[in-house]
Write an enzyme that holds these catalytic residues in place. Structure first.
Site, mmCIF file in Angstrom:
data_model
loop_
_atom_site.group_PDB
_atom_site.id
_atom_site.type_symbol
_atom_site.label_atom_id
_atom_site.label_comp_id
_atom_site.label_asym_id
_atom_site.label_seq_id
_atom_site.Cartn_x
_atom_site.Cartn_y
_atom_site.Cartn_z
ATOM 1 N N ASP A 1 53.229 28.736 44.822
ATOM 2 C CA ASP A 1 53.640 27.343 46.237
ATOM 3 C C ASP A 1 54.438 27.619 45.919
ATOM 4 O O ASP A 1 55.112 27.768 44.629
ATOM 5 C CB ASP A 1 52.534 26.274 45.389
ATOM 6 C CG ASP A 1 50.790 26.639 45.622
ATOM 7 O OD1 ASP A 1 49.857 25.856 44.506
ATOM 8 O OD2 ASP A 1 49.970 27.353 46.175
ATOM 9 N N ASP B 1 47.731 27.202 52.242
ATOM 10 C CA ASP B 1 46.776 26.028 52.035
ATOM 11 C C ASP B 1 46.636 25.155 52.926
ATOM 12 O O ASP B 1 45.926 24.189 53.984
ATOM 13 C CB ASP B 1 47.723 24.986 50.980
ATOM 14 C CG ASP B 1 47.122 25.799 49.625
ATOM 15 O OD1 ASP B 1 47.749 25.992 49.214
ATOM 16 O OD2 ASP B 1 46.206 26.000 49.656
HETATM 17 C C1 LIG Z 1 44.309 23.566 50.698
HETATM 18 C C2 LIG Z 1 42.882 23.618 50.120
HETATM 19 C C3 LIG Z 1 42.871 24.338 48.675
HETATM 20 C C4 LIG Z 1 42.906 25.993 48.435
HETATM 21 O O1 LIG Z 1 41.835 26.784 48.822
HETATM 22 C C5 LIG Z 1 41.388 28.026 48.516
HETATM 23 O O2 LIG Z 1 42.219 28.831 48.442
HETATM 24 C C6 LIG Z 1 40.114 28.430 49.264
HETATM 25 C C7 LIG Z 1 39.527 28.872 50.038
HETATM 26 C C8 LIG Z 1 39.066 29.003 47.911
HETATM 27 C C9 LIG Z 1 38.761 27.174 46.714
HETATM 28 C C10 LIG Z 1 38.561 28.122 45.874
HETATM 29 C C11 LIG Z 1 37.968 26.624 47.543
HETATM 30 C C12 LIG Z 1 38.317 25.642 47.894
HETATM 31 C C13 LIG Z 1 37.787 23.618 47.160
HETATM 32 C C14 LIG Z 1 38.212 22.832 48.504
HETATM 33 C C15 LIG Z 1 39.776 22.382 48.339
HETATM 34 O O3 LIG Z 1 39.743 23.035 46.476
HETATM 35 C C16 LIG Z 1 39.487 20.462 48.238
HETATM 36 C C17 LIG Z 1 40.560 20.915 49.722
HETATM 37 C C18 LIG Z 1 40.805 19.780 50.295
HETATM 38 C C19 LIG Z 1 41.628 20.099 51.304
HETATM 39 C C20 LIG Z 1 42.043 20.112 52.439
HETATM 40 C C21 LIG Z 1 40.969 21.140 53.027
HETATM 41 C C22 LIG Z 1 43.543 19.035 50.901
HETATM 42 C C23 LIG Z 1 45.285 19.477 50.708
HETATM 43 C C24 LIG Z 1 45.301 20.430 49.536
HETATM 44 C C25 LIG Z 1 46.115 20.644 48.761
HETATM 45 C C26 LIG Z 1 47.476 20.559 50.136
HETATM 46 O O4 LIG Z 1 46.830 21.413 51.683
HETATM 47 C C27 LIG Z 1 48.098 21.259 52.356
HETATM 48 C C28 LIG Z 1 47.281 20.983 48.229
HETATM 49 C C29 LIG Z 1 47.024 22.249 47.667
HETATM 50 C C30 LIG Z 1 47.648 22.115 46.267
HETATM 51 O O5 LIG Z 1 47.255 22.096 45.042
HETATM 52 C C31 LIG Z 1 47.946 24.181 45.527
HETATM 53 O O6 LIG Z 1 48.021 24.018 44.722
HETATM 54 C C32 LIG Z 1 46.653 25.087 45.605
HETATM 55 C C33 LIG Z 1 46.698 26.431 45.593
HETATM 56 O O7 LIG Z 1 47.768 27.271 46.653
HETATM 57 C C34 LIG Z 1 45.280 27.131 45.732
HETATM 58 N N1 LIG Z 1 44.846 26.403 47.286
HETATM 59 C C35 LIG Z 1 43.654 26.273 47.795
HETATM 60 O O8 LIG Z 1 42.226 26.416 46.176
#
Ligand SMILES: CCC[C@@H]1OC(=O)[C@@H](C)C[C@H](C)CCCCC(=O)CCC[C@@H](CC)/C=C\C=C(/COC)CC[C@@H](O)[C@@H](O)C[C@H](O)CNC1=O
Length: 156
Positions: free
Chosen positions: A111, A129
């Site tokens: 990230d 993300d």
């Molecule tokens: C965005 C989904 C997260 C992403 O899901 C993924 O990979 C998916 C494909 C697989 C996951 C195992 C399952 C999703 C769980 C759903 C979730 O988590 C709720 C999400 C809400 C969302 C609205 C849709 C808010 C926003 C988040 C953030 C800001 O986004 C702009 C914070 C990102 C930082 O915490 C960063 O450290 C995260 C890190 O990069 C790993 N990323 C993941 O796990």
């Protein structure tokens, strides 16, 4: 088929930016891009959004494969009917694959986008993300529009 080009571009851009950060910055290095608002900070996350379920890689693999499976099914189903819905799915697919690649090879996600929005220090995230979030919002908007159209039809 052209929607998968969007997915491919998102994956390429996501991986390129992650590797630029990983190769040119030490962990927790931070460059201020827009004072007080936007930094590039090298960070790693072994969890999902907000670091939830830290280290649960197998859960993330299973959820991601299911998400990818459902997306490809619906992209085949709607490929000739709802273009904007397809773009939303392509964005979500690109983001899911981008983070999946990190999780498979690194067991963590790189990230680097560090925003301070109106005093709230938003969790550091990446292009995958961003694509996921844009895709989710687009799909929700398209479903709401479709819902309103159907309601209009029923009234006649
Ligand atoms: C965005 C989904 C997260 C992403 O899901 C993924 O990979 C998916 C494909 C697989 C996951 C195992 C399952 C999703 C769980 C759903 C979730 O988590 C709720 C999400 C809400 C969302 C609205 C849709 C808010 C926003 C988040 C953030 C800001 O986004 C702009 C914070 C990102 C930082 O915490 C960063 O450290 C995260 C890190 O990069 C790993 N990323 C993941 O796990």
């Amino acid at each position: 088929m052209r929607y998968y080009v969007i997915t491919l571009l998102i994956v390429l851009f996501d991986q390129a930016t992650k590797w630029m950060v990983a190769l040119n910055m030490n962990l927790y290095d931070s460059y201020e891009v827009i004072p007080g608002f936007f930094w590039i900070t090298s960070h790693r996350n072994t969890g999902a959004a907000w670091g939830i379920l830290e280290g649960q890689m197998w859960l993330f693999y299973i959820v991601t494969v299911i998400v990818i499976g459902i997306l490809i099914y619906y992209m085949q189903l709607y490929k000739n009917s709802y273009p904007w819905l397809m773009i939303g799915f392509a964005f979500i697919l690109g983001g899911a694959i981008g983070n999946f690649i990190d999780r498979i090879f690194l067991q963590e996600v790189i990230d680097f986008i560090d925003l301070n929005i109106f005093g709230y220090d938003f969790p550091i995230f990446n292009l995958a993300d961003s694509a996921l979030t844009v895709g989710v919002i687009l799909v929700i908007i398209m479903m709401l529009i479709d819902e309103m159209k159907n309601k209009g039809k029923k009234v006649d």
